[in-house]
Design an enzyme around this catalytic site. Structure first.
Site, PDB file in Angstrom:
ATOM      1  N   LYS A   1       0.852  -1.201   0.000  1.00  0.00           N
ATOM      2  CA  LYS A   1       0.000   0.000   0.000  1.00  0.00           C
ATOM      3  C   LYS A   1       0.884   1.246   0.000  1.00  0.00           C
ATOM      4  CE  LYS A   1      -3.926   2.051   2.530  1.00  0.00           C
ATOM      5  NZ  LYS A   1      -4.804   1.944   3.711  1.00  0.00           N
TER       6      LYS A   1
ATOM      7  N   SER B   1      -9.948   0.054   6.858  1.00  0.00           N
ATOM      8  CA  SER B   1      -9.365   0.116   5.509  1.00  0.00           C
ATOM      9  C   SER B   1      -8.697  -1.150   4.998  1.00  0.00           C
ATOM     10  CB  SER B   1      -8.363   1.255   5.432  1.00  0.00           C
ATOM     11  OG  SER B   1      -9.055   2.462   5.346  1.00  0.00           O
TER      12      SER B   1
ATOM     13  N   SER C   1      -9.820   2.509   2.685  1.00  0.00           N
ATOM     14  CA  SER C   1      -8.917   3.224   1.814  1.00  0.00           C
ATOM     15  C   SER C   1      -8.002   2.313   1.000  1.00  0.00           C
ATOM     16  CB  SER C   1      -8.044   4.173   2.634  1.00  0.00           C
ATOM     17  OG  SER C   1      -7.192   3.446   3.508  1.00  0.00           O
TER      18      SER C   1
END
Ligand code: GLN
Length: 452
Positions: free
Chosen positions: A52, A151, A127
């Protein structure tokens, strides 16, 4: 093979912000050579991974989905990345995300949409929508995520993959671009419970570089995933996180998964966590408060974007800072900074931030009581399956309400997993959430593996 897959499908999915093909191949070859020499390597050595874009990586750009960090190449690796490298996992690239991890759909990324591989007109969650999408579209077998309010778990739920938020302090936060430090927690994403456990083991463990890192042995998550034995386990259904507010499509799959656990020998009890109804309110005060403080470091002096104000000769540092922040931060980030600074301002601090902290304590107490009568708690991960792009972008409150089931775990610091509970009647994946007491992350894997 993964680089070919990325080449073939990522134009449609849009999950990677940066692909590090050359360095990934070099690392894969180095692992092959070491293996040929007879070296004992980690069992995940050579298995590629996507990271990420909120985790710093030396030599690879790191943006956290924000314009303000465009072009920034970190001078150091986050501890998670250091551990991945030490275990020999080639890093395929960096995945898209809502700007600074603020959102539930990845629509708040400054770098465009990531699409849900199950239906390209729908969101991949957020997210960490890039990480869930790469795993679900077979562009990486493993990915990392961060979970401040869901997330990792909600993107896993809407893409039919597995995601775990470990116990707060279980995985180092060193080198994660901070949103809300008391809630942020990194964790693994994969397609199976066992894969997730293997990655969890690599990422977790004490780190002196993170002052909130827990100095205790990592729970035996891999062993738990292998045994998958729920005989006699008490499964608590959280009354406040089922029924009203949850789509009947998601609820139907949830009920079936619970029945599977009963068939496998578990016992089901109903528990009540009455303060969970206040969790959303508390989270959306604490999170922006901490974010407003953390984001103060983006001052246009130290990293990334620097914009000179239009028509000002010899601008002051403050004017450059204001112009850079105006251009570099998106609307959602600005909204949260304003909310946070307001909640922390003198005269409002006790009423907002102070009350939210009290609610946080009550929620932790609810968990403690629930874990006296149940070994794990379960709920649907998200109230609905993946929604369409644009459905919630004009109504922040509607977006926030989707976090109802994931947020309590972050407020209390307890670990949580989302795993698939089959396809709902609309043909889209539904997520099943398991929550366990702090440092009992292994229980998530026991239950998850029993459901697979
Ligand atoms: N959707 C939540 C938010 O917008 C959670 C985000 C996260 O876990 N990073 O704050």
């Amino acid at each position: 093979a993964h680089l070919d897959r990325i080449e073939g499908v990522d134009e449609q999915v849009g999950a990677y912000l940066h692909v590090a093909g050359e360095s990934a191949l070099a690392e894969a070859r180095a692992v092959d050579e070491r293996r040929a020499k007879g070296e004992t390597l980690h069992r995940l050595a050579g298995v590629p991974i996507a990271v990420k874009d909120v985790m710093t990586t030396t030599g690879i750009p790191t943006t956290a989905g924000s314009r303000i960090l465009e072009g920034w190449i970190p001078p150091y690796d986050s501890t998670v990345v250091t551990r991945l490298k030490a275990a020999g996992l080639p890093i395929l690239g960096k995945t898209n995300m809502d700007e600074f991890a603020m959102g539930s759909s990845t629509e708040h990324s400054a770098y465009g949409l990531t699409r849900n591989p199950w239906d390209l007109e729908r969101i991949p969650g957020g997210s960490g929508g890039g990480s869930s999408a790469v795993v679900a579209s077979w562009q990486a077998p493993l990915a990392t995520g961060t979970d401040t309010g869901g997330s990792i778990r909600q993107p896993a739920a809407v893409t039919g993959s597995v995601g775990v938020k470990p116990t707060y302090g279980g995985v180092s936060r060193y080198g994660l671009i901070a949103m809300a430090s008391s809630l942020d927690q990194a964790g693994p994403c994969a397609r199976t419970v066992l894969d997730t456990a293997l990655l969890h083991e690599v990422m977790a463990g004490h780190d002196p570089l993170d002052s909130t890192s827990i100095d205790q042995p990592v729970p035996d998550v891999v062993g738990a995933a292998r045994r998958a034995d729920v005989t006699g386990m008490r499964i608590g259904i959280v009354k406040e996180l089922t029924g009203e507010g949850f789509s009947p499509l998601v609820q139907a799959r949830f009920d079936e998964s619970v029945q599977h656990l009963v068939d496998a020998g578990a016992e089901v009890v109903e528990v009540s966590c009455p303060n969970f109804v206040h969790a959303l309110g508390a989270y959306y005060l604490i999170m922006p408060s901490e974010a407003s403080s953390n984001l103060a470091r983006f001052d246009a002096m130290r990293y990334g974007l620097r914009v000179s104000p239009q028509g000002v000769e010899d601008p002051s540092a403050e004017q450059v800072m204001a112009a850079s922040r105006d251009a570099g931060f998106g609307d959602e980030v600005k909204r949260r900074i304003i909310l946070g600074t307001y909640a922390l301002s003198s005269g409002y601090y006790d009423a907002y931030y102070g009350s939210a902290q009290k609610v946080r304590r009550l929620i932790a107490d609810d968990f403690a009581k629930a874990f006296e009568i149940a070994d794990v708690l379960v709920s649907p991960t998200a109230p609905t399956t993946a929604f369409r792009f644009g459905d919630k972008t004009d109504d922040p409150m509607a977006m926030y309400r989707g976090d109802i089931a994931t947020i309590p775990a972050n407020l209390a610091g307890v670990p949580g997993m989302s795993l698939p509970s089959g396809l709902a009647e609309d043909g889209l994946p539904a997520g099943f959430q398991v929550l366990a007491p702090a440092m009992a992350d292994d229980r998530l894997y026991t239950v998850g593996a029993a459901l697979e």
